[in-house]
Design a protein around this motif. Sequence first.
Motif, short mmCIF file in Angstrom:
data_model
loop_
_atom_site.label_atom_id
_atom_site.label_comp_id
_atom_site.label_asym_id
_atom_site.label_seq_id
_atom_site.Cartn_x
_atom_site.Cartn_y
_atom_site.Cartn_z
N LEU A 178 0.83 -1.21 0.00
CA LEU A 178 0.00 0.00 0.00
C LEU A 178 0.86 1.25 0.00
N GLU A 179 1.95 1.24 0.78
CA GLU A 179 2.83 2.40 0.81
C GLU A 179 3.46 2.63 -0.56
N ASP A 180 3.91 1.51 -1.21
CA ASP A 180 4.47 1.66 -2.57
C ASP A 180 3.44 2.21 -3.53
N SER A 181 2.21 1.64 -3.44
CA SER A 181 1.14 2.13 -4.32
C SER A 181 0.83 3.60 -4.05
N VAL A 182 0.77 3.96 -2.76
CA VAL A 182 0.50 5.35 -2.39
C VAL A 182 1.61 6.26 -2.89
N LYS A 183 2.87 5.76 -2.80
CA LYS A 183 4.00 6.56 -3.27
C LYS A 183 3.89 6.81 -4.77
N GLU A 184 3.58 5.72 -5.53
CA GLU A 184 3.42 5.88 -6.98
C GLU A 184 2.28 6.84 -7.30
N LYS A 185 1.15 6.65 -6.59
CA LYS A 185 0.01 7.54 -6.81
C LYS A 185 0.37 8.98 -6.46
#
Length: 323
Positions: A178-185
Amino acid sequence: MKGPWLPLYGSGAVMVLFVTMPFEQHPVAVYFAGAVSATILEYITGVVMLKLFKVRYWDYRYLKFQFQGHICLRSTIAWGFLSILMVYVVHKPVAAFIATWNPEFLSVFTFVVTICMVYDFANAFRDAMDLRALVIKAEELAKQLNAALEEEREELERKAAERKNEIEIAVREKKEQLEDSVKEKKEQLESSVKEKKEQLENSAKEKREQLESSVKEKKEQLESVVNEKKERLEQYTEEKRNRLEKAMEEYQEMYELNKFEKAQNTQNRIAAIEEAKAQLRVKMEEKAKQLLLHNPDSSIKGFEEESKKMRIHLMERRKTKDD
């Protein structure tokens, strides 16, 4: 026990009589001695029966002022009143009644009752012991059940701990994802925001230039209109000022003309007054001469009064003429 007797109450009554009879002449002492002795017997009996048979035959734990459920204040007070009842009401009539019996019959009756009580007590004791065995077995089963439950609880706790660790690992992995996804977003959003910001700045710059150009045009138009209005106002003001000066000159001329006419009229009036005065003087002289001729005795005083009247008449005439 199944017979019409209860060893606890019988032994208690005998003990109460044994303890209280020395205080028979003092009811208060009988009350307290009976209450204390009966309470002690009740406590000892309750403790022994609980230890021996593993069963409570009475329980005062739901009452206030109790001790271990075996004794309580309410029963102690009741034992005191029952002791007084036993000593002063029950004991003497019963003792007198038993004394009337035949000693041999009394001995046989006592022996038979004793045998029945012993038999009944033996059966009750055996049933109580059987009940004790059942209670012990039930306690053992309860211990086994508790042990099994404890093992099951430990097993459940172990499984719960393992499951908790698995869940924590899964949660940690999901959190990282989720953190990686949030970072990408977040990066995508920042890039999109930056592009939108640049577009917005360019659009705002164009709008500002257009607005400045429009404002400049409007300003020039407004200045042109203002200058035109100013010129018209100055022209209108100049016309009004010329008209006002011309009107002032005409008024001044009329004022001078009126002033000259009034001065001419005043001079004419003064000349007419002088002429009237001269005529009046001539007439007054003639009148005086006539008065002197016709009435030589008339005094100068009468002449003066006549002159005053003539002068007043002349002044009223002039005033009427002025009006």
